[in-house]
Scaffold this motif. Sequence first.
Motif, short mmCIF file in Angstrom:
data_model
loop_
_atom_site.label_atom_id
_atom_site.label_comp_id
_atom_site.label_asym_id
_atom_site.label_seq_id
_atom_site.Cartn_x
_atom_site.Cartn_y
_atom_site.Cartn_z
N GLY A 181 123.83 -61.03 6.43
CA GLY A 181 124.50 -62.22 5.92
C GLY A 181 125.58 -62.72 6.88
O GLY A 181 125.92 -62.05 7.87
N GLU A 182 126.08 -63.91 6.59
CA GLU A 182 127.17 -64.48 7.39
C GLU A 182 128.30 -64.86 6.45
O GLU A 182 128.07 -65.58 5.48
N ASP A 183 129.50 -64.41 6.76
CA ASP A 183 130.68 -64.74 5.95
C ASP A 183 130.43 -64.55 4.46
O ASP A 183 130.72 -65.44 3.65
N GLY A 184 129.83 -63.46 4.11
CA GLY A 184 129.61 -63.15 2.70
C GLY A 184 128.52 -63.97 2.04
O GLY A 184 128.32 -63.91 0.83
N GLY A 185 127.79 -64.75 2.82
CA GLY A 185 126.70 -65.56 2.26
C GLY A 185 125.43 -65.35 3.07
O GLY A 185 125.37 -64.47 3.93
N PRO A 186 124.41 -66.16 2.80
CA PRO A 186 123.14 -66.02 3.52
C PRO A 186 123.28 -66.35 5.02
O PRO A 186 124.25 -66.99 5.43
N PRO A 187 122.30 -65.93 5.82
CA PRO A 187 122.35 -66.10 7.27
C PRO A 187 122.38 -67.54 7.75
O PRO A 187 122.91 -67.82 8.83
N PRO A 211 118.72 -71.44 13.44
CA PRO A 211 119.96 -72.23 13.33
C PRO A 211 120.05 -72.99 12.01
O PRO A 211 119.03 -73.29 11.38
N ASP A 212 121.28 -73.33 11.61
CA ASP A 212 121.48 -74.15 10.42
C ASP A 212 120.73 -75.47 10.54
O ASP A 212 120.58 -76.01 11.64
N GLU A 272 113.67 -79.11 10.06
CA GLU A 272 113.47 -79.39 11.50
C GLU A 272 113.34 -78.09 12.31
O GLU A 272 112.92 -78.11 13.46
N HIS A 273 113.67 -76.96 11.68
CA HIS A 273 113.58 -75.67 12.38
C HIS A 273 112.38 -74.84 11.95
O HIS A 273 112.16 -73.76 12.48
N PHE A 274 111.64 -75.33 10.95
CA PHE A 274 110.45 -74.55 10.58
C PHE A 274 109.19 -75.38 10.37
O PHE A 274 108.11 -74.82 10.21
N MET A 275 109.30 -76.69 10.39
CA MET A 275 108.08 -77.51 10.34
C MET A 275 107.65 -77.78 11.78
O MET A 275 108.43 -78.31 12.57
N GLY A 276 106.44 -77.41 12.11
CA GLY A 276 105.97 -77.60 13.49
C GLY A 276 106.86 -76.84 14.46
O GLY A 276 107.26 -77.37 15.50
N GLY A 277 107.19 -75.60 14.14
CA GLY A 277 108.10 -74.77 14.95
C GLY A 277 107.57 -74.46 16.35
O GLY A 277 106.44 -74.82 16.69
N PRO A 278 108.41 -73.76 17.15
CA PRO A 278 108.13 -73.63 18.59
C PRO A 278 106.76 -73.02 18.96
O PRO A 278 106.20 -73.42 19.97
N ALA A 321 111.71 -74.52 -0.90
CA ALA A 321 111.08 -75.77 -1.38
C ALA A 321 111.28 -75.98 -2.87
O ALA A 321 111.21 -77.10 -3.36
N PHE A 322 111.52 -74.90 -3.61
CA PHE A 322 111.67 -75.05 -5.06
C PHE A 322 113.15 -75.07 -5.47
O PHE A 322 113.48 -74.89 -6.64
N GLY A 323 114.04 -75.24 -4.48
CA GLY A 323 115.47 -75.32 -4.77
C GLY A 323 116.20 -74.02 -4.49
O GLY A 323 115.60 -72.94 -4.51
N GLY A 324 117.49 -74.13 -4.20
CA GLY A 324 118.30 -72.95 -3.91
C GLY A 324 118.14 -72.48 -2.48
O GLY A 324 117.36 -73.05 -1.70
N SER A 325 118.89 -71.43 -2.14
CA SER A 325 118.83 -70.90 -0.77
C SER A 325 117.45 -70.32 -0.46
O SER A 325 116.75 -69.83 -1.35
N ALA A 326 117.08 -70.37 0.80
CA ALA A 326 115.81 -69.78 1.24
C ALA A 326 115.97 -68.28 1.52
O ALA A 326 115.05 -67.65 2.04
#
Length: 558
Positions: free
Chosen positions: A133-139, A213-214, A225-231, A145-150
Amino acid sequence: MDVEREWWKEATVYQIYPRSFRDSDGDGVGDIPGITEKADYLDELGVDVVWLNPVYESPNADNGYDISDYRSIMDEFGTMDDWERLLAALHDRDIRLIMDLVVNHTSDEHEWFRKSRESKDSDYRDYYIWREGEDGGPPNNWEGAFGGSAWTYDERTGEYYLHLFDEKQPDLNWDNPEVRQRVYDMMEWWLEKGIDGFRMDVIDLVSKAEGLPDGDPDSGWVGNEHFMGGPHVHDYIREMYEEVLQGRDVMTVGEMPGATVDEAKQYLGPDGDGLNMIFHFEHVTLDYGEDGSRWTMGEWSLPEFKRVFTKWQTELEGEGWNSAYLGNHDWPRMVSRFGDDGVYRIESAKMLATMLFTLRGTTYVYQGDEIGMTNYPFESVEEVRDVSARNFVERKRSEGYDFDDVKDVVRHRSRDNARTPMQWSDEQYAGFTDGEPWIPVNPDHETVNVDEAMANEESIWHYYRNLIDLRHENDVLVYGEYDLLLEEDPDVYAYLRTLDDERALVVLNFTESTPTFTLPMDVTYDEAELMVGNYAVAGHDPRSFELRPYEARVYRLT
Ligand code: TEU
């Protein structure tokens, strides 16, 4: 003809959502023997390929898109023997079968994930995407896609795992070559059983950006933008093709929520990654609201709709093959969304079908569309089944809204609309089951059902059957070049299809008004003949005529 002939280009694909097609044993859940029972039905309709939504073992957090064993059949749906019988029944009738390949993620109950979460040095740890985690939260700030953190925190090892969908759908780590090999082995195993191809679930999401990245917080699905059509997405799909698909006479269609037409050229093109078709999302997200979400209502307009279809039709010319679809198990019913499910239900369902069968691309029919099934009139949250809709209602409730406040949007947007049981008859539960169905049956089954439709020569069903034949008999409808006419017309979608000296003129009225169609002067011909239409037409002159509500006409011009 400049395009290579292929059976899958000429095919009509019929999509079956097994949970809602036909229940053979009275437990209220559709099953594989139920589909086999209806093999003659599919044959009579005339379809060439069945695409079966997932039937693998699954705890059903997302109706089979959360797979816990890729090589066995979900108990509720039957056994592997049942599946073998289905395959044989279809093949006996010259119907091919393609299976859903869901490999962006597995279920959290899959053996790989159970082992992966056990400890940081499990052999399977790297099969999934684990981070501190980062700063006590998710990375990072990515959303599911269905809402909330991934991300979901897992106490056992004190790390988070990534899931682009529900928390019970952890994403596989495609950067791990062992994971890819396991996927290819599994695909090989199914192909050896004699299947005819795959529909590949969210296959453009498998490669995630280095460093995770965020994402831009205002970009709809945060992180996309970081996971659709990724590298590495093209490397992986190409590798899958070379390892598994190359040299086999099978069809593939990749579901790609993020694909642009330029990316499509790479997935499909002559020097591309080897896929036959993709499902892009451009026309099915036209009515999303400003925040880029399905749960805010926006409007779609015909000129915009035409622009999207025309772009794909013309830009893939020589670069790839299109798929033509207006709905599936993830979208509202096509007649409710793009046509009219009231007074002009029959006319508009036929008009939309005319479009699907006359565009350049493979035609996809979703179960029930051949009888004009409509959205469901939700009245209470108890009727909602879909994880995505339930999460939405829950989020709204936590903000102080009750179901009545969100009823409209649920009625328009819930995936459940497409998942109510197939309507075979006007009996109780529409002839879908003898038990209590897992999801309510649409009350309109009293008039909208297969029995009625097959008995009535003027029905939507007979119109589909006719279109399927027409496309088989007329290469121009499959392979002909596409040219848009009357680009800015706000009511009418018209185009020409041309193959050598054959031409077809398609005219579709998308409104309940009566616009006049006038053929542009430069389209000349000696003779015109009506090939198909959804109203009775006197005479054969397409120069200029008044269209009736949702009228569709296709003329052969010579
Ligand atoms: O759908 C992918 C997808 O991104 C959407 O259509 C999704 O339903 C929408 O964003 C939710 O608002 C595929 C499957 O077709 C769908 O049924 C699965 O739920 C999903 O992948 C996960 O496997």
